[in-house]
Design an enzyme around this catalytic site. Structure first.
Site, PDB file in Angstrom:
ATOM      1  N   GLY A  77      -5.824  19.793  24.750  1.00 26.73           N
ATOM      2  CA  GLY A  77      -4.494  20.248  25.654  1.00 26.73           C
ATOM      3  C   GLY A  77      -3.303  20.872  24.894  1.00 26.73           C
ATOM      4  O   GLY A  77      -3.770  20.827  23.853  1.00 26.73           O
ATOM      5  N   HIS A  78      -2.399  21.286  25.696  1.00 26.35           N
ATOM      6  CA  HIS A  78      -1.231  22.107  24.623  1.00 26.35           C
ATOM      7  C   HIS A  78      -0.690  21.523  23.844  1.00 26.35           C
ATOM      8  O   HIS A  78      -0.437  20.045  23.674  1.00 26.35           O
ATOM      9  CB  HIS A  78      -0.291  22.546  25.880  1.00 26.35           C
ATOM     10  CG  HIS A  78       0.490  21.458  26.502  1.00 26.35           C
ATOM     11  ND1 HIS A  78       1.656  22.104  27.444  1.00 26.35           N
ATOM     12  CD2 HIS A  78       0.481  20.034  26.469  1.00 26.35           C
ATOM     13  CE1 HIS A  78       1.991  20.722  27.945  1.00 26.35           C
ATOM     14  NE2 HIS A  78       1.386  19.840  27.274  1.00 26.35           N
ATOM     15  N   ASN A  79      -0.321  22.086  22.590  1.00 32.19           N
ATOM     16  CA  ASN A  79       0.574  21.675  21.260  1.00 32.19           C
ATOM     17  C   ASN A  79      -0.334  20.753  20.577  1.00 32.19           C
ATOM     18  O   ASN A  79       0.162  20.044  19.654  1.00 32.19           O
ATOM     19  CB  ASN A  79       1.730  21.012  21.949  1.00 32.19           C
ATOM     20  CG  ASN A  79       2.673  21.915  22.478  1.00 32.19           C
ATOM     21  OD1 ASN A  79       2.705  22.081  23.853  1.00 32.19           O
ATOM     22  ND2 ASN A  79       3.194  22.883  21.743  1.00 32.19           N
TER      23      ASN A  79
END
Lengths: 348, 348, 348
Positions: free
Chosen positions: C241-243
Site C-alpha cells: 500500500g501507499h507510503n
C-alpha cells in the site's frame, strides 16, 4: 496553477481565518509544507505537528482551531470535515488528468468503434468493433477495449487496462493498470470427474464514480450481469466473481475476494484480504475486518471479525494444539461439572 | 445460429418430451428465458421458477420431470446431468470463439517463429524467436509469446497474456487476460543476510483442456518443470510456485496460492484464498475449504477446513482473548480435575 | 559457455577436491545431472541422492564431505554455504540476460526520454516524456515507463511491466511481468457516505538489487513516497500500500499484502498470504508465518504465527462450534473453580 484562499472558500465553503488574498500553489503534509502550500490537520493527535507547520494555510476542524492557532501563524480554513475539504482542494491545486483529445497513431482502433473527438486514446491501445468511448475519457497506453464495450464520459483508464466485450462503465470512473474487467466467470459443469465449461455471456456493468485498483479482476456474469454500483471503490488485487452485485459506495481494501453470485449491500467496507463466499447476501452498512472469511449471509449491519490472533510462534503452537482438541476439553469440563454436582449432592 | 431440439438430442443424448422440430436460438436463465430460448433446472429447489419459465425447452433431471411438467408447457429434455447437458448445448448455441486465420499487421512476429496458417494472431502481439503456434489457436491483442514457447491446437489466449520462454500448453486450453505463465520462481540462496538469485531455468508445462484465470501467475521451475496436468481449472488471481505439480482435473477458486515444490493430486478442489505451503504432498480427491491454510501434507482424501469463524466484532474480541490464553485454561481444567479427584478421594 | 572447476574456485572460493581442469557446462539437480554438469547438496538429508549423482562435480558443506565422497566419484567443491555458491556458479554457467543495445522500431519512445545507448528497449514498449533508462537496462516487450520515471543500470523489466510516472528503481533490479509500480494509493475522504479521492502524488522509490514478482503491485505514496530498500525480494501477487517503507533485505512470499503507511524492518521474512495492517511498525528480523494477519505493531524480533490449524471438516466443525462459545466455557471453568473451592472450604 495556484489559487487564492478566498477562492477556495468560495468554492468549497468553510470559515477563513486570515487574508483571503494569500495564494497557495500546492498541497503538502504538515511537516513538509512550504510557505506557499496548503496543508490539513485530519487528526487531533497531530496538533503539535500542526502548530509547527510552515504551511501558508491549514484546513482544520473547529475543535482544533484554538489549540493550533496558539502556535501556528498561517491562515486557517475551519470546516467540519478537513479531510474531504483537503481532498477537494488538492484535486484543484494539483496537476490533474485532463484528456488531450485525439487518437495516437500507434493505436489500433476498429473503424466501427465510436471514439468521441474529446477523448484521448494513447499509443498501442486496441479498440475493437463497436466500442464506444465518450467525451473526456482518457484511455492510456496499451489498454484493450473489447467489442461493443462502453466507456463513460471523463472516465480514466491507466495504461494496460483490459476491458472486455460489451462491458460498460459510467462517468468519472478510474481503472488502474493491469485490471481485467469482464473475463469469463469460473463456471463449469462436472461430469464424470471432468469439467465442462459453461459459456459466460453476461457483462460487467459499472456505475458512475467507480474506482478499480491495479490488477483487480471482475468477471462477467454467466448469463446475467455482474453489477458494480455507483461510487464503489476497489483497491488492488481484488477478485469479484461472476454475477456478484456490489452496492453503491462500498469500499474494499487490497486482496479482497468475493466469490460468485454474492450480493453485497451499500456503504459496506472490507478490510484487506477479507474473503466472501459465493451465493450469499450481505446487507447495507456491514464492516468486515481484514483477514476475515464471510462464510454465510450477514443480515444485520455492524462490524464482523474472524481472524486468528497472532502470537509468538511458541505460544501459538501451544494454543493451537489445544484448539485442535477443544472438544476433548469441553468433555472434560462437562465431566467436571457432573463430578462437582455429584460431590455437592453427596455432601448434602 | 440456432438448432432443433431433435438435433440436440441426437448430439448429446437425453430423452425429449415434446416436438423435435421446435427450434431454440439461445440460452437463458429460467426467469429470463424467451420463447425461442433453452433453459435448464440444475437444482430441485428452483422447481417453482421452472414451472413459470417461458423457455421453449428445458433441460432437467428425471426427479424433477413430474413436478415441473405439471405447470410448464414447453418441451423437456430429461437427462441425468442437466448442468453438463446445458453447458454443451450453450457452447453449441452461443457465438463461440473460432480462429479467424491470419496475423494482424500490427503484431511483431519473429521470422523464426512457426505460426500455423490456421491460427489467429491479434494486433500488438509479440511472438519471439522459435515459438510455435498451432492450428486453430487464437492469440488475442497484446499477448506476449516468449522464445521457443509452444501453444497447442485450438488454444485461446485472451488479450494481454504473458507466456514466457519455452513454456508449453496443450490443445483446447484457455488463458485469460493478465495471466503470467513462466515468470521466474522465487528462489534465492541466503548469504550474510543477503539474497543471491538462483537462476530459474525449468519450464511451465500445461496439459490439454486447461483453463487459467485472469491475472493468475504460474512460475517456471527452478531446474525441473512446473507441471499442470490435463483438465486443470484455475480461477483468477491464483499463484502457483515453481516446481509444483497439479494433478489432472483439479480445480482452484480465486486467490488460491500454492508455494513451491508442492504436489497436488487429481480431482482435488480448493475454495477461494486457500493457501498451500511448499514442499508438501496432497493426495487425490482432497477438498480444501475456502480460507484454509494447508501447512502439511494430506495423505487421505476428504474435506479439510481451517478458518476462524466470523462473529460480531465484540464477540470475536471476547473469544479471541480467551483463545490467546487457551493454555492457561487448560491448566485450570487440569487443576480442577486434580482438586475434584482429591476431593472425591477424601470423601471416600 | 562452460568453465573449469579451477576457475570456479578462483572466482568464488571453496576447497576443490578433484582435478581443476575438469570442465562443467551447465547445472542440474542431483538426480538429473549429466557427466558435464555441476550440482549441489544443499540439505544433508539428500546425501543418498548425492552419492548416486552422475554430476561432474558437486558443491557441498564440510559436514557432508565424508559421507558423500564414500560413494560419489566426481569432484567436490567444499564450502560453508553450498546454496549460495551454487547460485553464483549457475549465474555464471547459464545463459543470462545481457542487454542487446538498441530501441526496437515498434517501441514508442518520447523524444524527451533519455535512453542510454547501452540499454535494450523491446517491441511495443511505451516510454513517456522525461523518463530515463540507464546503461545495460533491459526493457522487454510491451512495458510502460511513465513520465519522468528512472530505471537504473542493469535493471531488467520482463514483458508488460507498468512503471508509473516519476517512480525510481536502482541498479541490477528485476521486475517481472504484469507488476504495476506506482499506481494510485487507496486514499479517500469520506463525506456523507461517499468517497472523495485524495490525489496521490508521492512516488515509489526502489533501491538496488530489488526483485519484484509477477503481477505484484506497489502503490505510490499519497504525498510522501513509498520506499522499498536495497535487496528486498517480493514474490508474485503481492500488494504494498501507499507510503509503506520496506527495510533492506526483507523477503515476502506470494500473495502477501501490506496495507498503507506500514513500516517493515530489515531482514524480515513473510510467508505466503501473510497480511499486514496499515499504520503499524515491524522491527528488524521479524519472521511472519504464512497465512498470518499482523494486526498490530511488532516490537521484538522473532517468529510470529496466527493461522487456524487445518483439520478434517467434521473435526473442524466440532471445534469451531466450541470456539464460537469460548467465553461460555470460560464462565463454566470459573463456576467450577468457585464450586470446588467452596466444596473444599466446606470440607475443612
Amino acid at each position: 496553477m495556484g489559487t487564492r484562499l478566498g477562492e477556495l472558500v468560495e468554492l468549497f465553503g468553510g470559515r477563513l481565518v486570515g487574508d483571503p488574498d494569500v495564494r497557495v500553489d500546492g498541497v503538502a503534509p504538515l511537516e513538509r509544507a512550504e510557505a506557499a502550500e496548503l496543508s490539513f490537520l485530519g487528526n487531533s493527535r497531530l496538533r503539535a505537528r500542526a502548530t509547527q507547520s510552515r504551511a501558508a494555510a491549514m484546513i482544520l476542524a473547529p475543535a482544533d482551531e484554538e489549540a493550533v492557532s496558539a502556535g501556528y501563524s498561517g491562515a486557517l480554513i475551519v470546516t467540519s470535515n478537513p479531510s474531504a475539504y483537503f481532498a477537494r482542494a488538492a484535486q484543484l491545486l494539483q496537476a490533474h488528468w485532463v484528456a488531450v483529445p485525439g487518437i495516437h497513431p500507434g493505436a489500433v482502433v476498429h473503424e466501427s468503434a465510436r471514439v468521441d473527438p474529446g477523448a484521448q486514446i494513447g499509443p498501442l491501445v486496441t479498440i475493437e468493433a463497436g466500442a464506444v468511448i465518450k467525451a473526456g475519457a482518457i484511455i492510456e497506453a496499451a489498454c484493450y477495449i473489447g467489442p461493443g464495450a462502453v466507456v463513460g464520459a471523463g472516465t480514466h483508464f491507466f495504461p494496460k487496462v483490459t476491458f472486455h466485450a460489451r462491458c460498460v462503465i459510467g462517468a468519472r470512473g478510474i481503472i488502474h493498470s493491469g485490471a481485467v474487467i469482464g473475463g469469463d466467470g469460473f463456471g463449469f459443469a462436472l461430469e464424470d470427474g471432468r469439467y465442462i465449461k459453461m459459456p459466460q455471456t453476461g457483462r460487467v456493468v459499472l456505475g458512475d464514480d467507480v474506482d478499480i485498483g491495479s490488477n483487480t479482476t471482475i468477471d462477467r456474469g454467466a448469463m446475467d450481469d455482474t453489477v458494480i454500483e455507483d461510487g464503489v471503490k476497489l483497491d488492488n488485487q481484488i477478485q469479484i466473481g461472476h454475477n456478484c452485485h456490489i452496492g453503491a459506495h462500498t469500499a474494499m481494501a487490497g486482496c479482497v475476494g468475493v466469490a460468485g453470485s454474492t450480493r453485497v449491500g451499500r456503504h459496506c467496507t472490507f478490510g484487506g484480504a477479507a474473503m466472501v463466499n459465493g451465493h450469499i447476501e450481505i446487507v447495507d452498512n456491514v464492516h468486515i475486518t481484514a483477514g476475515t472469511l464471510v462464510a454465510a449471509s450477514i443480515t444485520a449491519p455492524g462490524r464482523y471479525t474472524g481472524y486468528y490472533p497472532i502470537a509468538p510462534n511458541a505460544e501459538w503452537e501451544r494454543n493451537a494444539a489445544i484448539l485442535r482438541r477443544l472438544s476433548s476439553y469441553r468433555d472434560r469440563i462437562r465431566a467436571l461439572e457432573k463430578a462437582v454436582q455429584a460431590g455437592s449432592a453427596e455432601q448434602k
